[in-house]
Design a protein around this motif. Structure first.
Motif, PDB file in Angstrom:
ATOM      1  N   ASP A   1      -6.196   7.147 -14.044  1.00 58.44           N
ATOM      2  CA  ASP A   1      -6.241   8.498 -14.586  1.00 58.44           C
ATOM      3  C   ASP A   1      -6.715   9.421 -13.466  1.00 58.44           C
ATOM      4  N   GLY A   2      -6.658  10.692 -13.718  1.00 58.37           N
ATOM      5  CA  GLY A   2      -7.146  11.631 -12.705  1.00 58.37           C
ATOM      6  C   GLY A   2      -6.315  12.882 -12.674  1.00 58.37           C
ATOM      7  N   GLY A   3      -6.836  13.877 -12.015  1.00 58.33           N
ATOM      8  CA  GLY A   3      -6.169  15.162 -11.955  1.00 58.33           C
ATOM      9  C   GLY A   3      -5.208  15.258 -10.793  1.00 58.33           C
ATOM     10  N   GLU A   4      -5.181  16.439 -10.199  1.00 59.04           N
ATOM     11  CA  GLU A   4      -4.218  16.725  -9.151  1.00 59.04           C
ATOM     12  C   GLU A   4      -4.846  16.736  -7.763  1.00 59.04           C
ATOM     13  N   GLY A   5      -6.030  16.192  -7.635  1.00 56.41           N
ATOM     14  CA  GLY A   5      -6.670  16.133  -6.322  1.00 56.41           C
ATOM     15  C   GLY A   5      -5.992  15.132  -5.407  1.00 56.41           C
ATOM     16  N   PRO A   6      -6.301  15.172  -4.119  1.00 57.07           N
ATOM     17  CA  PRO A   6      -5.674  14.259  -3.156  1.00 57.07           C
ATOM     18  C   PRO A   6      -5.865  12.794  -3.537  1.00 57.07           C
ATOM     19  N   ILE A   7      -4.840  12.002  -3.275  1.00 50.52           N
ATOM     20  CA  ILE A   7      -4.882  10.559  -3.529  1.00 50.52           C
ATOM     21  C   ILE A   7      -5.217   9.863  -2.222  1.00 50.52           C
ATOM     22  N   ASN A   8      -6.495   9.616  -2.008  1.00 48.52           N
ATOM     23  CA  ASN A   8      -6.961   8.926  -0.801  1.00 48.52           C
ATOM     24  C   ASN A   8      -7.396   7.520  -1.171  1.00 48.52           C
TER      25      ASN A   8
ATOM     26  N   PHE B   1       0.857  -1.183   0.000  1.00 52.71           N
ATOM     27  CA  PHE B   1       0.000   0.000   0.000  1.00 52.71           C
ATOM     28  C   PHE B   1       0.899   1.241   0.000  1.00 52.71           C
ATOM     29  N   THR B   2       0.611   2.195  -0.849  1.00 52.24           N
ATOM     30  CA  THR B   2       1.440   3.397  -0.941  1.00 52.24           C
ATOM     31  C   THR B   2       0.581   4.655  -0.839  1.00 52.24           C
ATOM     32  N   CYS B   3       1.129   5.682  -0.197  1.00 51.86           N
ATOM     33  CA  CYS B   3       0.503   6.996  -0.208  1.00 51.86           C
ATOM     34  C   CYS B   3       1.572   8.042  -0.520  1.00 51.86           C
ATOM     35  N   PRO B   4       1.192   9.205  -1.042  1.00 48.16           N
ATOM     36  CA  PRO B   4       2.181  10.201  -1.463  1.00 48.16           C
ATOM     37  C   PRO B   4       2.703  11.058  -0.323  1.00 48.16           C
ATOM     38  N   GLY B   5       3.898  11.600  -0.546  1.00 41.57           N
ATOM     39  CA  GLY B   5       4.500  12.567   0.367  1.00 41.57           C
ATOM     40  C   GLY B   5       4.778  13.865  -0.349  1.00 41.57           C
ATOM     41  N   ASN B   6       5.498  14.753   0.312  1.00 41.41           N
ATOM     42  CA  ASN B   6       5.714  16.086  -0.248  1.00 41.41           C
ATOM     43  C   ASN B   6       6.634  16.090  -1.467  1.00 41.41           C
ATOM     44  N   HIS B   7       7.455  15.057  -1.639  1.00 38.70           N
ATOM     45  CA  HIS B   7       8.303  14.981  -2.830  1.00 38.70           C
ATOM     46  C   HIS B   7       7.597  14.301  -3.996  1.00 38.70           C
ATOM     47  N   ASP B   8       6.455  13.712  -3.737  1.00 42.09           N
ATOM     48  CA  ASP B   8       5.726  13.024  -4.799  1.00 42.09           C
ATOM     49  C   ASP B   8       4.867  14.009  -5.592  1.00 42.09           C
ATOM     50  N   VAL B   9       4.559  13.622  -6.816  1.00 42.96           N
ATOM     51  CA  VAL B   9       3.691  14.408  -7.700  1.00 42.96           C
ATOM     52  C   VAL B   9       2.475  13.551  -8.023  1.00 42.96           C
ATOM     53  N   ARG B  10       1.311  14.069  -7.706  1.00 41.18           N
ATOM     54  CA  ARG B  10       0.105  13.251  -7.733  1.00 41.18           C
ATOM     55  C   ARG B  10      -0.186  12.642  -9.102  1.00 41.18           C
ATOM     56  N   GLU B  11      -0.083  13.432 -10.166  1.00 40.93           N
ATOM     57  CA  GLU B  11      -0.458  12.926 -11.483  1.00 40.93           C
ATOM     58  C   GLU B  11       0.407  11.734 -11.887  1.00 40.93           C
ATOM     59  N   ALA B  12       1.719  11.867 -11.729  1.00 36.55           N
ATOM     60  CA  ALA B  12       2.621  10.769 -12.086  1.00 36.55           C
ATOM     61  C   ALA B  12       2.461   9.591 -11.129  1.00 36.55           C
ATOM     62  N   PHE B  13       2.271   9.863  -9.853  1.00 33.55           N
ATOM     63  CA  PHE B  13       2.044   8.824  -8.848  1.00 33.55           C
ATOM     64  C   PHE B  13       0.837   7.986  -9.253  1.00 33.55           C
ATOM     65  N   ARG B  14      -0.270   8.678  -9.559  1.00 34.83           N
ATOM     66  CA  ARG B  14      -1.495   7.981  -9.952  1.00 34.83           C
ATOM     67  C   ARG B  14      -1.274   7.122 -11.197  1.00 34.83           C
ATOM     68  N   ALA B  15      -0.696   7.741 -12.219  1.00 34.95           N
ATOM     69  CA  ALA B  15      -0.603   7.078 -13.516  1.00 34.95           C
ATOM     70  C   ALA B  15       0.284   5.842 -13.463  1.00 34.95           C
ATOM     71  N   VAL B  16       1.453   5.966 -12.821  1.00 37.50           N
ATOM     72  CA  VAL B  16       2.434   4.883 -12.878  1.00 37.50           C
ATOM     73  C   VAL B  16       2.222   3.863 -11.765  1.00 37.50           C
ATOM     74  N   LEU B  17       2.097   4.315 -10.533  1.00 34.21           N
ATOM     75  CA  LEU B  17       2.006   3.377  -9.415  1.00 34.21           C
ATOM     76  C   LEU B  17       0.613   2.768  -9.262  1.00 34.21           C
ATOM     77  N   LEU B  18      -0.428   3.559  -9.518  1.00 30.49           N
ATOM     78  CA  LEU B  18      -1.784   3.078  -9.280  1.00 30.49           C
ATOM     79  C   LEU B  18      -2.507   2.688 -10.562  1.00 30.49           C
ATOM     80  N   GLY B  19      -1.974   3.129 -11.711  1.00 31.06           N
ATOM     81  CA  GLY B  19      -2.626   2.826 -12.976  1.00 31.06           C
ATOM     82  C   GLY B  19      -3.948   3.526 -13.143  1.00 31.06           C
TER      83      GLY B  19
END
Length: 246
Positions: free
Chosen positions: A88-95, A68-86
């Protein structure tokens, strides 16, 4: 009994050093003689939030255990979502909410794009409130995020901790089945309380925090990586072991 490995702050940057340390941690976990119920990674997975860093992370952090992964301050939501979670989505919080071994893990996004301190948005608090309301009262819950919502007595970390924490504390206080809050960000093994529950901080993989009464710079890059094991027994007693990875 639930056994959870807690890892944080890999800061994968495309280089060999951070990759070797993260790979060493995952090899240690993957070679354990018994399966874990989950591996929780509480943020700063990438150092610059680049897609290439998340592709590196996807390979290195692969495990025979659920991850299970969640983002930190060095992470970028769009890339985090696309690559790690597979996703789509914008820049809203990853909950995210996950289940493992009869427990619920609510992963809240405490990051603020473009900043190093943390904050749970009102939407995230509302999301967490819904998760807790939908969870049966006897089901243990772990609330997880990157930024600690308390002072840890390190000026370097305390300046960039999670703010606006009273809303979270009030919410947790209404739900006795929240066993603990789990976070990273501080690069140090630490244990304290928040909302009268345990608050457990994972040590860093990429580096270790030097406290004000210790010698050296804010971060020590020579000490080996470390992790935490959280064990919740059948009596709902929580025990944490911190382990240096050789």
């Amino acid at each position: 009994m639930i056994v959870l490995a807690h890892v944080s702050d890999t800061h994968l940057d495309g280089g060999d050093r951070s990759a070797e340390r993260a790979a060493r941690v995952m090899a240690y976990l993957n070679e354990l003689p018994q399966p874990l119920d989950a591996v929780l990674i509480t943020g700063d997975i990438a150092d610059h939030g680049l897609p290439a860093e998340y592709h590196q992370a996807k390979t290195i952090l692969a495990s025979r255990h659920p991850v299970f992964t969640c983002p930190g301050n060095h992470d970028v939501r769009e890339a985090f979502r696309a690559v790690l979670l597979g996703h789509d989505g914008g820049e809203g919080p990853i909950n995210q909410v996950h289940g493992a071994a009869g427990a619920v893990f609510a992963l809240c996004d405490s990051s603020i794009p473009g900043r190093h301190d943390g904050f749970l948005t009102d939407d995230t608090i509302a999301w967490l409130e819904a998760v807790l309301a939908e969870t049966p009262e006897r089901t243990p819950v772990f609330v997880c995020f990157h930024h600690p919502p308390v002072m840890l007595h390190s000026p370097f970390i305390d300046e960039i901790r999670q703010y606006g924490e009273q809303r979270l504390a009030d919410l947790i206080a209404r739900h006795p089945n929240v066993m603990a809050t789990l976070c990273g960000h501080a690069h140090t093994a630490a244990a304290t309380t928040f909302a009268s529950r345990p608050l457990l901080v994972a040590p860093g993989v990429v580096s270790t925090l030097s406290l004000p009464w210790e010698r050296g710079d804010d971060l020590d890059y020579e000490l080996p990586p470390a992790i935490a094991f959280h064990v919740l027994d059948d009596d709902l007693r929580l025990t944490t072991h911190y382990r240096v990875v050789p």
